[in-house]
Design a protein around this motif. Structure first.
Motif, PDB file in Angstrom:
ATOM      1  N   LYS A 205       0.822  -1.217   0.000  1.00 27.74           N
ATOM      2  CA  LYS A 205       0.000   0.000   0.000  1.00 27.74           C
ATOM      3  C   LYS A 205       0.854   1.264   0.000  1.00 27.74           C
ATOM      4  CE  LYS A 205      -3.301   2.508   2.944  1.00 27.74           C
ATOM      5  NZ  LYS A 205      -4.109   2.446   4.204  1.00 27.74           N
ATOM      6  N   TYR A 206       1.860   1.304   0.856  1.00 31.31           N
ATOM      7  CA  TYR A 206       2.649   2.517   1.015  1.00 31.31           C
ATOM      8  C   TYR A 206       3.845   2.586   0.070  1.00 31.31           C
ATOM      9  CZ  TYR A 206      -0.148   3.224   5.213  1.00 31.31           C
ATOM     10  OH  TYR A 206      -1.195   3.416   6.078  1.00 31.31           O
ATOM     11  N   LYS A 207       4.094   1.488  -0.649  1.00 33.31           N
ATOM     12  CA  LYS A 207       5.158   1.454  -1.665  1.00 33.31           C
ATOM     13  C   LYS A 207       6.510   1.865  -1.088  1.00 33.31           C
ATOM     14  CE  LYS A 207       1.873   2.355  -5.431  1.00 33.31           C
ATOM     15  NZ  LYS A 207       1.686   0.920  -5.657  1.00 33.31           N
ATOM     16  N   VAL A 208       6.913   1.146  -0.063  1.00 30.89           N
ATOM     17  CA  VAL A 208       8.210   1.389   0.559  1.00 30.89           C
ATOM     18  C   VAL A 208       9.060   0.123   0.467  1.00 30.89           C
ATOM     19  CG1 VAL A 208       7.396   3.183   2.125  1.00 30.89           C
ATOM     20  CG2 VAL A 208       7.243   0.786   2.831  1.00 30.89           C
ATOM     21  N   VAL A 209      10.355   0.309   0.527  1.00 32.05           N
ATOM     22  CA  VAL A 209      11.300  -0.810   0.473  1.00 32.05           C
ATOM     23  C   VAL A 209      11.392  -1.436   1.861  1.00 32.05           C
ATOM     24  CG1 VAL A 209      13.684  -1.479   0.028  1.00 32.05           C
ATOM     25  CG2 VAL A 209      12.596   0.284  -1.383  1.00 32.05           C
ATOM     26  N   THR A 210      11.263  -2.754   1.924  1.00 29.69           N
ATOM     27  CA  THR A 210      11.231  -3.445   3.213  1.00 29.69           C
ATOM     28  C   THR A 210      12.229  -4.602   3.247  1.00 29.69           C
ATOM     29  OG1 THR A 210       9.424  -4.880   2.442  1.00 29.69           O
ATOM     30  CG2 THR A 210       8.817  -2.850   3.602  1.00 29.69           C
ATOM     31  N   GLN A 211      12.638  -4.941   4.450  1.00 28.42           N
ATOM     32  CA  GLN A 211      13.534  -6.077   4.663  1.00 28.42           C
ATOM     33  C   GLN A 211      13.371  -6.561   6.095  1.00 28.42           C
ATOM     34  OE1 GLN A 211      15.574  -8.071   2.702  1.00 28.42           O
ATOM     35  NE2 GLN A 211      17.671  -7.292   2.902  1.00 28.42           N
ATOM     36  N   MET A 212      13.173  -7.863   6.268  1.00 29.81           N
ATOM     37  CA  MET A 212      13.214  -8.454   7.600  1.00 29.81           C
ATOM     38  C   MET A 212      14.649  -8.867   7.899  1.00 29.81           C
ATOM     39  SD  MET A 212      11.070 -11.646   9.287  1.00 29.81           S
ATOM     40  CE  MET A 212      11.770 -12.958   8.260  1.00 29.81           C
ATOM     41  N   GLY A 213      15.043  -8.751   9.164  1.00 31.88           N
ATOM     42  CA  GLY A 213      16.424  -8.993   9.549  1.00 31.88           C
ATOM     43  C   GLY A 213      16.802 -10.445   9.742  1.00 31.88           C
ATOM     44  N   ASN A 214      16.552 -11.278   8.744  1.00 28.83           N
ATOM     45  CA  ASN A 214      17.075 -12.648   8.769  1.00 28.83           C
ATOM     46  C   ASN A 214      18.217 -12.715   7.762  1.00 28.83           C
ATOM     47  OD1 ASN A 214      15.157 -12.340   6.657  1.00 28.83           O
ATOM     48  ND2 ASN A 214      14.920 -14.542   6.480  1.00 28.83           N
TER      49      ASN A 214
ATOM     50  N   ILE B 159      21.358 -18.143  -9.529  1.00 31.06           N
ATOM     51  CA  ILE B 159      20.702 -17.158  -8.674  1.00 31.06           C
ATOM     52  C   ILE B 159      21.716 -16.096  -8.275  1.00 31.06           C
ATOM     53  CG2 ILE B 159      19.393 -16.791  -6.558  1.00 31.06           C
ATOM     54  CD1 ILE B 159      18.649 -19.766  -6.654  1.00 31.06           C
ATOM     55  N   LYS B 160      21.367 -14.841  -8.479  1.00 30.68           N
ATOM     56  CA  LYS B 160      22.277 -13.741  -8.179  1.00 30.68           C
ATOM     57  C   LYS B 160      22.643 -13.730  -6.702  1.00 30.68           C
ATOM     58  CE  LYS B 160      22.815  -8.730  -8.652  1.00 30.68           C
ATOM     59  NZ  LYS B 160      22.169  -7.464  -9.058  1.00 30.68           N
ATOM     60  N   ARG B 161      23.916 -13.602  -6.401  1.00 31.77           N
ATOM     61  CA  ARG B 161      24.397 -13.528  -5.028  1.00 31.77           C
ATOM     62  C   ARG B 161      24.286 -12.088  -4.497  1.00 31.77           C
ATOM     63  NH1 ARG B 161      23.852 -18.583  -6.460  1.00 31.77           N
ATOM     64  NH2 ARG B 161      25.388 -20.055  -5.626  1.00 31.77           N
ATOM     65  N   VAL B 162      24.492 -11.976  -3.191  1.00 32.77           N
ATOM     66  CA  VAL B 162      24.375 -10.673  -2.530  1.00 32.77           C
ATOM     67  C   VAL B 162      25.696 -10.403  -1.805  1.00 32.77           C
ATOM     68  CG1 VAL B 162      22.957  -9.241  -0.997  1.00 32.77           C
ATOM     69  CG2 VAL B 162      21.921 -11.183  -2.193  1.00 32.77           C
ATOM     70  N   PRO B 163      26.745 -10.072  -2.544  1.00 37.16           N
ATOM     71  CA  PRO B 163      28.054  -9.882  -1.903  1.00 37.16           C
ATOM     72  C   PRO B 163      28.081  -8.723  -0.924  1.00 37.16           C
ATOM     73  CG  PRO B 163      28.097  -9.120  -4.180  1.00 37.16           C
ATOM     74  CD  PRO B 163      26.797  -9.860  -3.996  1.00 37.16           C
ATOM     75  N   GLU B 164      27.195  -7.742  -1.118  1.00 41.88           N
ATOM     76  CA  GLU B 164      27.180  -6.594  -0.211  1.00 41.88           C
ATOM     77  C   GLU B 164      26.546  -6.920   1.130  1.00 41.88           C
ATOM     78  OE1 GLU B 164      23.413  -6.116  -2.802  1.00 41.88           O
ATOM     79  OE2 GLU B 164      25.394  -7.070  -2.880  1.00 41.88           O
ATOM     80  N   GLY B 165      25.824  -8.049   1.213  1.00 41.36           N
ATOM     81  CA  GLY B 165      25.205  -8.463   2.457  1.00 41.36           C
ATOM     82  C   GLY B 165      23.802  -7.914   2.637  1.00 41.36           C
TER      83      GLY B 165
ATOM     84  N   GLN C 154      22.318  -4.370   1.115  1.00 45.00           N
ATOM     85  CA  GLN C 154      21.345  -4.645   0.053  1.00 45.00           C
ATOM     86  C   GLN C 154      20.105  -3.780   0.246  1.00 45.00           C
ATOM     87  OE1 GLN C 154      18.717  -8.055   0.296  1.00 45.00           O
ATOM     88  NE2 GLN C 154      19.302  -8.705  -1.771  1.00 45.00           N
ATOM     89  N   TRP C 155      19.634  -3.710   1.492  1.00 43.55           N
ATOM     90  CA  TRP C 155      18.457  -2.882   1.785  1.00 43.55           C
ATOM     91  C   TRP C 155      18.764  -1.410   1.574  1.00 43.55           C
ATOM     92  CZ3 TRP C 155      17.728   0.465   6.186  1.00 43.55           C
ATOM     93  CH2 TRP C 155      16.432   0.989   6.298  1.00 43.55           C
TER      94      TRP C 155
ATOM     95  N   VAL D 144      16.018  -4.300  -5.004  1.00 43.59           N
ATOM     96  CA  VAL D 144      15.638  -5.670  -4.648  1.00 43.59           C
ATOM     97  C   VAL D 144      16.170  -6.001  -3.264  1.00 43.59           C
ATOM     98  CG1 VAL D 144      15.889  -8.111  -5.244  1.00 43.59           C
ATOM     99  CG2 VAL D 144      15.617  -6.410  -7.059  1.00 43.59           C
ATOM    100  N   THR D 145      15.342  -6.624  -2.438  1.00 44.86           N
ATOM    101  CA  THR D 145      15.784  -7.144  -1.144  1.00 44.86           C
ATOM    102  C   THR D 145      15.469  -8.634  -1.059  1.00 44.86           C
ATOM    103  OG1 THR D 145      13.689  -6.538  -0.085  1.00 44.86           O
ATOM    104  CG2 THR D 145      15.481  -4.934   0.022  1.00 44.86           C
ATOM    105  N   SER D 146      16.191  -9.329  -0.197  1.00 46.38           N
ATOM    106  CA  SER D 146      16.016 -10.774  -0.064  1.00 46.38           C
ATOM    107  C   SER D 146      14.775 -11.162   0.716  1.00 46.38           C
ATOM    108  CB  SER D 146      17.245 -11.393   0.606  1.00 46.38           C
ATOM    109  OG  SER D 146      18.401 -11.205  -0.170  1.00 46.38           O
ATOM    110  N   SER D 147      14.427 -10.357   1.727  1.00 49.08           N
ATOM    111  CA  SER D 147      13.290 -10.674   2.590  1.00 49.08           C
ATOM    112  C   SER D 147      12.315  -9.514   2.689  1.00 49.08           C
ATOM    113  CB  SER D 147      13.784 -11.077   3.995  1.00 49.08           C
ATOM    114  OG  SER D 147      14.470 -12.294   3.953  1.00 49.08           O
TER     115      SER D 147
END
Length: 472
Positions: free
Chosen positions: A151-160, A375-381, A385-386, A398-401
């Motif tokens: 709804k709010y169109k924001v970038v999100t990430q859970m800390g796993n 699958i693209k890796r996330v070297p920046e962590g 990434q967030w 793009v975020t992982s979670s």
């Protein structure tokens, strides 16, 4: 960039001899950061995990930590020393209001019971959010945050953080290549809890430390008297504030299961809970506290319609049976826990955080041709990434979670706690050993309506009540 320049409507500059317009963040709209700006982050929770989270974000040269809040000045001391220019508050609601034109994103690192309220408040203001695991304290909140992110169109990430690791991506590639066939069952385990659980509710009167605002710490939870048994760490074992061993570690450990397999929501959950509380049958099972150990079984319909997958969780020292393919002396996961995927053609073992995926028997790792990296890796962590996704903007980064993933994942995990708390309801205080029956029930789950269909009493744990002034 100085704060005053952020309020300028349009600035002009020349770069490489070509003129262009730089538009400040408040003009570009909610959830968007001007490419000329650094990402201004505010931290809700500056001590404990909040301290390390803010430090991780600050590793990016594109980040400013501009504000932080914590209900306990003692916990916030190191972060305040590290970021002396950041404005400091105790109440996150006041911080968000005061800093609304100065911040782009918010990191939430509070105890579980405050996650959803703080996260929703930030998203409603158009701020990107990074929220520690578990995403929420209950199932209803997880559904609401996932919907709010869209709804709010924001970038999100859970800390796993393991969700951005190489291990889970390699495991996914191995699974997709058919190396173990279709998975029929999965097992996940942890060494947690490493804090007290299955104990009586603390009593007695205690003076509140002068540095702590106890009412703010309670936040949306019902008011109770301060007790040092809860703060600063052992809150995890109490249902009013934490989500037990399952909530603490399953978002890390079960992530490969949820990320790799074609599953979404379980349709049933059941558990068995240890009876090792002191004088349990004489004094009762202590319903305010999570149990010292448990086994949970979640039944997932496959999203491809090809049957079901049984997922089992073990904590408090309980473990699944060692696979016969594991040689003597070979580790079964690592100290924190692990995952075992049982397929029709083979087995795949992973450590905590999805690390070190290997086929069993392990000699197959040398004998089998591994699939190409797809699958693209996330070297920046996970953290950076967030940050980068926030700078790119909603729909571009793009975020992982993201919450669209983390919300349903958290819902399915917390189904296990519905089973545990139902077990406790079915085993009220007893007078003695003359009645040794242990009530147990498989909960049938209607995921669309977030409702247990065969034990209505369990539904009180799907959505909790909030103190006035702290609603979602």
């Amino acid at each position: 960039m100085k704060k005053s320049s952020r309020r300028t409507f349009i600035r002009q500059a020349a770069v490489a001899g070509a003129g262009f317009v730089i538009v400040p963040r408040h003009v570009l709209g909610r959830g968007y950061v001007a490419p000329s700006d650094k990402l201004n982050i505010a931290g809700i929770g500056a001590g404990g995990k909040g301290e390390s989270d803010l430090a991780e974000f600050a590793k990016s040269p594109h980040v400013n930590i501009v504000a932080m809040c914590d209900v306990d000045d003692r916990a916030a001391a190191k972060s305040r020393e590290r970021f002396p220019k950041a404005n400091y508050y105790k109440d996150f609601r006041k911080m968000l209001q005061a800093e609304k034109n100065n911040i782009d994103a918010v990191s939430i690192s509070t105890p579980d019971h405050t996650h959803a309220v703080a996260t929703m408040a930030a998203m409603a203001m158009g701020k990107h959010v990074y929220t520690q695991k578990p995403l929420t304290h209950d199932i209803y909140e997880a559904r609401q945050l996932a919907e709010a992110a869209r709804k709010y169109k924001v970038v999100t990430q859970m800390g796993n953080q393991g969700g951005s690791g190489d291990g889970v991506r390699k495991a996914k590639e191995m699974y997709d290549a058919g190396l173990i066939g279709e998975v029929i069952e999965a097992h996940a385990w942890t060494n947690r809890p490493v804090w007290p659980q299955g104990i009586p509710t603390p009593t007695g009167k205690h003076a509140v430390p002068k540095e702590l605002d106890w009412d703010l710490w309670l936040g949306p939870a019902p008011y109770i008297d301060y007790n040092p048994a809860y703060v600063p760490f052992n809150w995890r074992g109490w249902w009013a504030f934490g989500t037990g061993a399952l909530g603490d570690m399953a978002c890390h450990i079960m992530d490969p299961i949820y990320r790799i397999l074609p599953i979404l929501y379980p349709d049933s959950a059941e558990c068995s809970v240890s009876n090792v509380w002191k004088d349990m049958w004489a004094e009762g099972n202590y319903v305010d506290s999570a149990p010292p150990s448990s086994i949970i079984h979640l039944n997932y319909p496959r999203t491809d319609g090809k049957g079901k997958i049984k997922v089992s969780w073990y904590d408090g020292g309980l473990l699944p049976q060692l696979p016969e393919e594991l040689l003597p002396g070979e580790p079964f996961g690592n100290w924190d826990g692990g995952v075992l995927l049982v397929g029709k053609k083979g087995k795949l073992l992973l450590d905590c955080y999805g690390a070190n995926p290997r086929l069993l028997p392990t000699r197959l790792m040398k004998e089998t041709k591994m699939p190409a990296e797809k699958i693209k890796r996330v070297p920046e962590g996970h953290y950076i990434q967030w940050v980068n996704a926030c700078i790119a903007g909603y729909g571009k980064g793009v975020t992982s979670s993201p919450f669209e993933y983390a919300g349903p994942f958290t819902e399915s995990i917390l189904m296990g706690n519905l089973a545990i708390r139902s077990w406790m309801m079915l085993n009220p205080k007893r007078k003695g050993w003359e009645d040794k029956y242990v009530g147990r029930k498989k909960l049938l789950w209607d995921a669309e309506n977030m409702k247990v269909t065969n034990f209505d009493e369990a539904n009180e744990f799907v959505k909790r009540s909030y103190r006035e002034g702290w609603s979602l």
